[in-house]
Design a protein around this motif. Structure first.
Motif, short mmCIF file in Angstrom:
data_model
loop_
_atom_site.label_atom_id
_atom_site.label_comp_id
_atom_site.label_asym_id
_atom_site.label_seq_id
_atom_site.Cartn_x
_atom_site.Cartn_y
_atom_site.Cartn_z
N UNK A 224 0.94 -1.07 -0.06
CA UNK A 224 0.01 -0.09 -0.02
C UNK A 224 1.02 1.19 0.00
N UNK A 225 1.90 1.27 0.75
CA UNK A 225 2.91 2.30 0.76
C UNK A 225 3.52 2.49 -0.37
N UNK A 226 4.00 1.46 -1.18
CA UNK A 226 4.70 1.48 -2.55
C UNK A 226 3.57 2.10 -3.33
N UNK A 227 2.26 1.82 -3.36
CA UNK A 227 1.23 2.44 -4.52
C UNK A 227 1.23 3.92 -4.30
N UNK A 228 1.14 4.18 -2.94
CA UNK A 228 1.01 5.72 -2.95
C UNK A 228 2.33 6.79 -3.38
N UNK A 229 3.53 5.80 -3.02
CA UNK A 229 4.74 6.45 -3.38
C UNK A 229 4.80 6.46 -4.96
N UNK A 230 4.40 5.58 -5.39
CA UNK A 230 4.59 5.66 -6.94
C UNK A 230 3.58 6.84 -7.58
N UNK A 231 2.19 6.81 -6.95
CA UNK A 231 1.55 7.98 -7.35
C UNK A 231 1.98 9.48 -7.20
N UNK A 232 2.81 9.40 -6.06
CA UNK A 232 3.53 10.65 -5.74
C UNK A 232 4.76 11.21 -6.59
N UNK A 233 4.97 9.94 -7.35
CA UNK A 233 6.20 10.25 -8.14
C UNK A 233 7.62 9.61 -7.47
N UNK A 234 7.62 9.31 -6.52
CA UNK A 234 8.71 8.91 -5.67
C UNK A 234 9.31 7.35 -6.07
N UNK A 235 9.68 7.15 -7.29
CA UNK A 235 9.85 5.82 -7.83
C UNK A 235 10.95 5.16 -7.14
N UNK A 236 11.95 5.67 -6.59
CA UNK A 236 12.83 5.11 -5.76
C UNK A 236 12.35 4.27 -4.64
N UNK B 31 0.32 7.75 -14.31
CA UNK B 31 0.84 6.74 -13.54
C UNK B 31 1.21 7.43 -12.23
N UNK B 32 1.48 8.72 -12.12
CA UNK B 32 1.66 9.28 -10.73
C UNK B 32 0.84 10.73 -10.76
N UNK B 33 -0.47 10.45 -10.63
CA UNK B 33 -1.43 11.77 -10.60
C UNK B 33 -1.20 12.79 -9.27
N UNK B 34 -0.41 12.42 -8.45
CA UNK B 34 -0.06 13.13 -7.04
C UNK B 34 1.41 13.79 -7.15
N UNK B 35 1.86 13.79 -8.51
CA UNK B 35 3.44 14.29 -8.51
C UNK B 35 3.14 15.64 -9.03
N UNK B 36 3.50 16.73 -8.36
CA UNK B 36 3.36 18.22 -8.75
C UNK B 36 4.34 18.64 -9.82
N UNK B 37 5.43 17.85 -9.81
CA UNK B 37 6.36 18.40 -10.58
C UNK B 37 6.08 17.90 -12.24
N UNK B 38 5.38 16.98 -12.51
CA UNK B 38 5.02 16.45 -13.66
C UNK B 38 3.83 17.50 -14.31
N UNK B 39 2.82 17.69 -13.23
CA UNK B 39 1.72 18.67 -13.66
C UNK B 39 2.44 20.02 -13.99
N UNK B 40 3.33 20.50 -13.10
CA UNK B 40 4.00 21.93 -13.40
C UNK B 40 4.75 21.78 -14.69
N UNK B 41 5.33 20.84 -14.96
CA UNK B 41 6.28 20.71 -16.38
C UNK B 41 5.16 20.90 -17.51
N UNK B 42 4.18 20.05 -17.41
CA UNK B 42 3.21 20.22 -18.57
C UNK B 42 2.45 21.15 -18.61
#
Length: 374
Positions: A111-123, A181-192
């Motif tokens: 569950x934590x991995x799923x959240x981290x992925x949606x936040x864009x924290x791939x590592x 894949x990572x809807x909760x990652x602000x960086x990707x949205x800001x770049x788009x």
């Protein structure tokens, strides 16, 4: 006298022993009651969660966690409520605490991995999925999510490469999948959003930037950018709302405060001008709209809006010649504005120049005007 002291001391010790016994009995009672209360809170939380009463369920899980901070399942259950409420940020610390208390708790890791992925924290997400797979090699969800995390890494590299060479359309296309894949990652949205701005599509930029104000704890930069985008579109009330949110985070933010003063002044002038028009005080409205153009001469929307409304006011004041000049200028700046076309036609009528009205209406294709004139 010595005997009296011994009697007094013995009496004190006896009383102290009795007090300790009483306290011990009471403490045992409290501990027993607390355990029972914890179970009751957990059961109530489970029932309320099943009934969809999330806020009420959460309060019971709060009590349960406070009552027993060593129970990994309690943290996990409270995290489930946070997730059901859409509060992934709040769920993450509870899942981490559950894992700390029970490192082999694979459900919490997944569950934590799923959240981290949606936040864009791939590592960190990959570490969780890999840990799950080490202990349970055939865990299908963990395997699928690990593949998505690896895909996300590659897509980000592709998006940044396209952005670096100025290929904004390709960047957006790649980021569409990244955001999926990572809807909760602000960086990707800001770049788009930046790419949309470069391509002249501020509306889509606003759509991307709006959620980032919640995805970052202190995203004054996003609030300011949103305020500027709305401002340039002529949406001064929305602009004012966003810049106020920035100042709520830091009232001393110089950039936000400077923009706030500008938007506040312009917004007040625009609102005041429209109030004058509603009260048929057309000259006062003209004066206000001329002030608007002085306050903001660099954004075309406000100049066009001011000319449109001044054209309208001059017609209402029956100043035909001046109205024709202003309306014609406004028409050149904004040729598709139906309000300007209508008001200039009325100015021609006031000036008794019916041929121009008919010719004008025919050229513009507004047959309704021609019909009314005949």
């Amino acid at each position: 006298m010595e005997s009296g002291r011994r009697k007094g001391l013995n009496g004190f010790l006896s009383s102290l022993s009795l007090l300790c016994v009483i306290l011990d009995i009471q403490l045992n009672g409290v501990l027993g009651a607390t355990h029972v209360e914890i179970e009751q809170h957990l059961e109530m939380g489970r029932k309320l969660l099943a009934a969809g009463q999330l806020a009420e369920a959460l309060s019971h899980y709060h009590y349960a966690v406070e009552g027993d901070s060593k129970n990994y399942l309690t943290y996990y259950k409270r995290a489930a409520v946070f997730l059901a409420m859409g509060k992934s940020k709040s769920a993450l610390p509870d899942l981490t605490r559950a894992i700390q208390l029970k490192p082999d708790f694979l459900a919490a890791r997944l569950q934590r991995g799923n959240i981290l992925l949606k936040q864009g924290n791939t590592q960190d997400a990959r570490e969780d999925f890999e840990t799950v797979l080490q202990r349970s090699p055939y865990q299908e969800e963990a395997r699928d999510q690990l593949m998505r995390a690896n895909e996300l890494v590659e897509l980000r590299e592709e998006a940044h490469a396209a952005h670096h060479r100025g290929d904004y359309s390709t960047t957006i296309t790649v980021l569409d999948r990244v955001v999926e894949l990572s809807p909760w990652d602000p960086e990707s949205r800001e770049l788009r959003a930046e790419c949309y701005i470069r391509l002249g599509d501020p509306r889509k930029a606003i759509q991307d930037l709006t959620p980032t104000t919640q995805l970052r704890n202190d995203n004054r930069a996003a609030f300011l950018k949103l305020s500027n985008l709305h401002y340039d579109l002529g949406e001064h009330q929305e602009s004012l709302g966003h810049v106020r949110e920035c100042l709520k985070l830091d009232q001393d933010d110089k950039d936000c405060f400077s923009h706030y003063k500008q938007v506040k002044k312009l917004s007040k002038q625009l609102d005041s001008a429209e109030e004058h028009i509603e009260e048929a005080r057309y000259q006062e409205a003209i004066d206000k709209y001329e002030s608007v153009m002085r306050t903001e001469p660099n954004v075309p929307y406000y100049t066009n809006k001011a000319n449109e409304r001044i054209c309208f006011c001059l017609v209402k004041n029956k100043m035909a010649a001046k109205a024709i000049d202003i309306c014609s200028e406004a028409h050149q700046r904004d040729p598709r504005n139906i309000n300007i076309l209508r008001d200039r036609a009325e100015a021609f009528i006031l000036n008794q120049d019916y041929e121009k009205v008919t010719a004008f209406c025919t050229i513009q294709g507004h047959g309704s005007f021609v019909y009314e004139l005949k």
